[in-house]
Design a protein around this motif. Structure first.
Motif, PDB file in Angstrom:
ATOM      1  N   ILE A  65     -13.982  -1.578  -2.706  1.00  0.00           N
ATOM      2  CA  ILE A  65     -12.586  -1.419  -3.141  1.00  0.00           C
ATOM      3  C   ILE A  65     -12.368  -2.428  -4.261  1.00  0.00           C
TER       4      ILE A  65
ATOM      5  N   ILE B 186      -2.478   5.364   0.980  1.00  0.00           N
ATOM      6  CA  ILE B 186      -3.939   5.290   0.817  1.00  0.00           C
ATOM      7  C   ILE B 186      -4.596   6.283   1.771  1.00  0.00           C
TER       8      ILE B 186
ATOM      9  N   LEU C 185      -8.148   0.549  -6.927  1.00  0.00           N
ATOM     10  CA  LEU C 185      -6.747   0.496  -6.486  1.00  0.00           C
ATOM     11  C   LEU C 185      -5.875  -0.019  -7.620  1.00  0.00           C
TER      12      LEU C 185
ATOM     13  N   LYS D  53      -5.702  -4.529  -2.658  1.00  0.00           N
ATOM     14  CA  LYS D  53      -7.027  -4.345  -2.061  1.00  0.00           C
ATOM     15  C   LYS D  53      -7.272  -5.279  -0.863  1.00  0.00           C
TER      16      LYS D  53
ATOM     17  N   GLY E   1     -10.033  -3.585  -7.902  1.00  0.00           N
ATOM     18  CA  GLY E   1      -8.693  -3.455  -8.457  1.00  0.00           C
ATOM     19  C   GLY E   1      -8.215  -4.799  -8.967  1.00  0.00           C
TER      20      GLY E   1
ATOM     21  N   LEU F  29       0.866  -1.184   0.000  1.00  0.00           N
ATOM     22  CA  LEU F  29       0.000   0.000   0.000  1.00  0.00           C
ATOM     23  C   LEU F  29       0.901   1.231   0.000  1.00  0.00           C
TER      24      LEU F  29
ATOM     25  N   LYS G 163      -2.231   2.296  -4.764  1.00  0.00           N
ATOM     26  CA  LYS G 163      -2.787   3.654  -4.662  1.00  0.00           C
ATOM     27  C   LYS G 163      -4.237   3.652  -5.137  1.00  0.00           C
ATOM     28  N   ILE G 164      -5.037   4.558  -4.554  1.00  0.00           N
ATOM     29  CA  ILE G 164      -6.388   4.740  -5.097  1.00  0.00           C
ATOM     30  C   ILE G 164      -6.258   5.623  -6.328  1.00  0.00           C
TER      31      ILE G 164
ATOM     32  N   SER H 139      -3.112  -5.487  -6.593  1.00  0.00           N
ATOM     33  CA  SER H 139      -3.212  -4.032  -6.461  1.00  0.00           C
ATOM     34  C   SER H 139      -3.157  -3.595  -4.998  1.00  0.00           C
TER      35      SER H 139
END
Lengths: 479, 245
Positions: free
Chosen positions: B32, B20, B219, B40, B34, B17, B223-224, B38
């Motif tokens: 969430i 975030i 994600l 999540k 992705g 992560l 990153k979002i 990713s």
């Protein structure tokens, strides 16, 4: 999680207190004279002394067994005192009223009240303190049913014919090193006789307590279930925390005649030593039963959480046709404990059946071995055995070993063996914690689940005690 | 309810992560999404306090307290519940025993008395019925020999009994056929209310047909990269994850 394990491997041994009473203890060392003194103290007949001396002479020719998966410095058999008894006015207390109150307190603290008002409901107890049986409860009630339940010393004096016939009939004097030593010096233990077609009206129980320093405990238990009778017997053991290792070398013999049924349950919680492996009981025990008639049944259930070293193989000789042998075992080792335990099922009769369920749990730095033998003789037509050995590991530094031996001389026999090894996984622990359950409770729940098949064999009160005992013994096993 | 700021998390020195930030208010459902890898699922696991995920930066406040300072069981007692992607088996421990231990622990934290066995049994049976689980289900070992669908429904059963404030659903749809998915989703929807929030981690839009989110976050590489409403999930389904990468 291994750092946390380190931090948390701590155990509390609740039974570790010492009782301060005056004791009469023989100086250390073993000789024919010492045996003569033990025999005289117990006012034994001549034949008993002869039997002991015969065993002693055999023992002197024997070697300490080295095959078990355990390590310990050699035991100095000359440094042990072979007899210790609480000092009392007379040779032995005549009734519980004469027993030193300190001793009664000791058993009370251990949850075994002996005095009249608080006796355990439905359980007759024989309490053995160091080398002496200090009292048996409910004797009169049992006598009404014809059941004999007394210390082995009394049985030698009062029922010599039964003792002569059966003592050593299942575990001969020279069966093994420790059995021979026990035969020479055994001090006390319990004797049970259930007459024909009698169902023993209550659970029988013996509670063993080692107190004195540098004293060995060598108890001898003999249970005879005559034809068509039934008995359930419980055994419990504790000792104070001491830095020195203490020796416990017991012999238990069970005789189940035709259609008789013996259920023998043990919750063994001898002092296991401290967290560095100092002190603790060396538990070198020979337990064997014989199904000496058709349809006889012997069932061993054991929960072993104590002792520095456990060396113990409760076995069944299936001589009678259709006889049944069972072994249900939970052996838990933590700290630096070592266990080498299992069973032998010797199938001699036709259609004999045996079941072995062994659950080994290792935590800390401990080592836990299952060793079992299933032997099928040529005439044991239709014999069956089912063996299941499961090992559970907690942490990274413990060991589990399985040594199953099968000797089959009958092509008709059906033998099954299953074995598993698993770990209390991080995922299981996390699942529990994510549901709000703290880690110690989680481990104890997981371990209890693992042992379920064995616990359900224990008598009700014992099953609860065993569960709690596991919880205490596991305290801090995981982080 | 939950305020995540610049959260950085690693596994064995690898950053999963990478900063975030996310705010979840009471009663909201955040999805969430992705591609694989990713981060999540890591987000859900970090919020629940699972090892070996390590927090390397940022902060998480939950109901006004520093969530990251709490042990996993403390987070659970404070009302954070995680429905696992792969629920693990605990052989020999009955589901009933396990559920009662969990409910007792959480109730004790909330200052409530332990439920007596018959009272708990009644409650558990009622919840089983809602999830179309037979009462025998409670006697079986935790997840022992359960089908994929039973395992996931068992997670929802636990959620219903523990009454969390914030539920983290980690790929609850994985391994479920459409019927099982519907039952699980109905179970979740029945628990939605104005106070309870959800973070629903999923790879596929499909689940969101049944559990309709208020917000969708995508994600990629920790990153979002995109946030939006319900329609974002549908757009993703149409265009594939390559669209946002």
């Amino acid at each position: 999680m291994s750092d946390d394990i380190n931090a948390l491997i701590r155990r509390e041994y609740a039974a570790g207190f010492v009782t301060n009473i005056e004791a009469e203890t023989l100086p250390p060392g073993l000789s024919e004279e010492v045996i003569a003194v033990i025999s005289a103290k117990k006012r034994e007949p001549e034949w008993m002394l002869e039997w002991r001396l015969e065993a002693y002479r055999k023992w002197r020719e024997m070697q300490v067994p080295q095959w078990a998966h355990v390590k310990h410095p050699p035991v100095d058999f000359e440094a042990i005192s072979y007899y210790s008894s609480p000092k009392s006015k007379d040779d032995a207390p005549k009734s519980l009223d004469e027993v030193d109150p300190e001793i009664l307190d000791t058993f009370e603290k251990l949850g075994i009240p002996l005095h009249e008002r608080a006796k355990l409901a439905g359980v007759a107890v024989d309490a053995v303190f160091d080398s002496v049986s200090i009292g048996t409860t409910f004797k009169e009630d049992l006598a009404k049913a014809g059941v004999i339940f007394c210390s082995i010393s009394e049985a030698i004096r009062d029922y010599p014919e039964l003792v002569k016939k059966y003592l050593g009939s299942v575990v001969p004097q020279n069966d093994n090193f420790y059995a021979a030593l026990n035969s020479a010096v055994f001090s006390d233990g319990s004797f049970v006789y259930i007459p024909k077609n009698t169902r023993c009206p209550m659970e029988l129980s013996t509670y063993f307590r080692i107190n004195e320093l540098n004293t060995g405990q060598f108890e001898r238990t003999l249970i005879i279930a005559d034809e068509g009778s039934q008995v359930s017997y419980l055994e419990g053991c504790t000792a104070p925390m001491r830095d020195e290792n203490q020796l416990h070398a017991a012999v238990v013999e069970l005789v189940a005649l035709g259609n008789a049924d013996i259920k023998y349950s043990t919750v063994q919680n001898w002092y296991p030593g401290d967290e560095d492996g100092k002190g603790g009981i060396y538990n070198f025990v020979t337990k064997r039963g014989v199904c000496d008639g058709p349809n006889a049944k012997i069932s061993w259930t054991q929960v072993e959480t104590g002792s520095a070293i456990t060396w113990k193989y409760p076995s069944v000789v299936l001589r009678g046709d259709n006889s049944i042998g069972e072994f249900y075992s939970v052996a838990l080792t933590n700290g630096y404990q070592q266990a080498d335990t299992g069973t032998k099922m010797i199938h001699l009769g036709r259609n004999t059946k045996s079941t072995i369920i062994s659950k080994g749990i290792s935590a800390g730095h401990s080592s836990n071995a299952y060793r079992g033998l299933v032997r099928i003789s040529p005439r044991a037509q239709g014999a069956r055995n089912y063996t299941q050995c499961d090992s559970l590991l907690i942490g990274e530094r413990c060991g589990a070993h399985t040594f199953p031996y099968i000797e089959n001389k009958n092509p008709d026999a059906i033998l099954e063996h299953e074995a598993t090894t698993s770990k209390v996984s991080d995922d299981q622990l996390f699942l529990c914690r994510q549901r709000g359950i703290d880690e110690e409770k989680a481990v104890s729940m997981i371990v209890n689940g693992f042992c379920k098949e064995v616990f359900k064999e224990l008598p009700m009160e014992f099953a609860v005690e065993a569960g709690k005992l596991l919880e205490v013994s596991l305290e801090g096993a995981v982080g | 309810m939950l305020e995540i700021k610049d959260l950085v998390a690693t596994v064995e020195d690898k950053t999963i992560l990478d900063g975030i930030s996310l705010t979840v208010n009471p009663g909201e459902v955040h999805a969430i999404m992705g591609p694989n890898g990713s981060g999540k699922s890591t987000l859900a696991n970090v919020l629940a306090g699972r090892e070996p995920y390590a927090v390397a930066g940022g902060s998480v406040r939950y109901q006004g307290q520093d969530l990251l300072a709490l042990a996993p069981e403390e987070r659970a007692r404070a009302g954070i519940f995680m429905a696992f992607q792969y629920p693990v088996e605990i052989p020999g421990v009955s589901n009933m025993q396990f559920l009662k231990a969990a409910v007792d622990a959480v109730r004790a934290h909330r200052g409530l008395d332990e439920l007596d066995a018959p009272g708990f049994m009644k409650l558990a049976r009622e919840e089983c019925k809602k999830l179309k689980l037979k009462p025998e289900f409670l006697k079986r070992g935790v997840n022992e020999g359960f089908s994929g669908g039973e395992k996931k429904r068992n997670e929802i059963l636990q959620m219903a009994l523990l009454e969390p404030s914030l539920a983290l659903l980690d790929e609850t749809d994985s391994g479920l056929d459409i019927d099982a998915l519907q039952v699980a989703a109905e179970g979740v929807n029945a628990l939605r209310n104005a106070q309870r929030s959800f973070i629903v981690v999923t790879h596929y839009q499909r689940l969101l047909n049944y559990i309709v989110p208020d917000f969708v976050h995508v994600l990629a590489a920790g990153k979002i990269v995109k946030s939006g409403g319900r329609e974002l999930a549908l757009e993703l389904e149409e265009k594939g994850y390559s669209w946002i990468e």
